[in-house]
Scaffold this active site. Structure first.
Site, short mmCIF file in Angstrom:
data_model
loop_
_atom_site.label_atom_id
_atom_site.label_comp_id
_atom_site.label_asym_id
_atom_site.label_seq_id
_atom_site.Cartn_x
_atom_site.Cartn_y
_atom_site.Cartn_z
N LYS A 85 0.83 -1.21 0.00
CA LYS A 85 0.00 0.00 0.00
C LYS A 85 0.87 1.27 0.00
O LYS A 85 1.91 1.32 0.66
CB LYS A 85 -0.90 -0.03 1.24
CG LYS A 85 -1.94 1.07 1.28
CD LYS A 85 -2.86 0.87 2.47
CE LYS A 85 -3.87 2.00 2.62
NZ LYS A 85 -4.82 1.76 3.71
N SER A 105 -9.50 2.16 2.60
CA SER A 105 -8.54 2.90 1.81
C SER A 105 -7.51 2.02 1.08
O SER A 105 -6.78 2.52 0.22
CB SER A 105 -7.79 3.89 2.72
OG SER A 105 -7.02 3.20 3.68
N SER A 132 -10.29 -0.20 6.46
CA SER A 132 -9.52 0.03 5.24
C SER A 132 -8.91 -1.22 4.61
O SER A 132 -8.48 -1.19 3.47
CB SER A 132 -8.41 1.04 5.50
OG SER A 132 -8.96 2.33 5.64
#
Length: 234
Positions: free
Chosen positions: A44, A119, A143
């Protein structure tokens, strides 16, 4: 190649991590093969990788190239994993969609009219699209769990402080809930293997604030039918 293909369709990759080939050659020469030997791992955006930015989708961080791998990336490499791409996030990461002014909108690989969730949306889209088999996301309030749900994947938000934090840029806010890094993949076995690999001496030495408790296979398998003695005790 697969990641490039998926990225063209859903815009989920923010950067390709250089040195992958060199790392693979280095791993081949090592006698001890780690638990994640040769497995490409997507990372990420906000998790620090040496020589790359951790943008958080914010222009203010674009010039800040990181000088060190975060602990989780060091441990992945120690276990033979090969971090190969960084993946998209919503701006500031406090959002259940996945879009920012730098890298644009990430789409859901199953339906481009839909969001992959956030996210860790770039992770969800890339893994679901077939461009990665294991990724590291992060989760404060869903997320990892939301993109896993939106993209039909498995994801785990570990207990607070179980894994060393991302070493990311200073955030403009303070969180009351512990944000945690965690694995995303297509099946539970992959999540378990990743956690087993991460919870090793290397991590405990690199970050002494992480409790040195190895992965417990029995806890994972407690969904299996109980033995007669366990039933008597309960």
């Amino acid at each position: 190649g697969e990641a490039l293909e998926v990225n063209r369709e859903v815009n989920c990759v923010t950067d390709f991590i250089h040195g992958c080939e060199d790392q693979l050659q280095k791993l081949k020469k090592q006698k001890e093969k780690g638990l994640l030997y040769g497995i490409p791992v997507s990372i990420k955006d906000h998790i620090n990788c040496k020589g790359h930015i951790s943008s958080g989708g914010m222009v203010k961080f674009l010039g800040q190239v990181k000088e060190e791998d975060s602990v989780i990336v060091q441990v992945l490499k120690h276990q033979g994993g090969i971090p190969f791409v960084k993946t998209n996030i919503p701006q500031t990461m406090i959002n259940y969609d996945c879009s920012n002014p730098i890298f644009g909108q990430t789409l859901n690989p199953f339906n481009p009219q839909k969001s992959p969730g956030g996210s860790s949306g770039g992770e969800g889209a890339l893994i679901a699209g077939g461009g990665s088999i294991l990724g590291i996301g992060s989760d404060v309030a869903g997320s990892i769990r939301l993109p896993s749900s939106f993209c039909g994947l498995c994801g785990l938000k570990p207990t607070g402080y179980r894994i060393s934090p991302p070493g990311c840029s200073d955030r403009p806010f303070v969180l009351a809930v512990t944000g945690m890094l965690g694995p995303m993949a297509r099946d539970v076995d992959s999540l378990a293997l990743c956690m087993k690999a991460l919870l090793c001496q290397e991590m405990f030495q690199l970050d002494p604030t992480v409790p040195p408790i190895p992965f417990n296979e029995e806890v994972r398998l407690r969904g299996a039918p109980m033995s007669p003695s366990a039933q008597q005790q309960s």
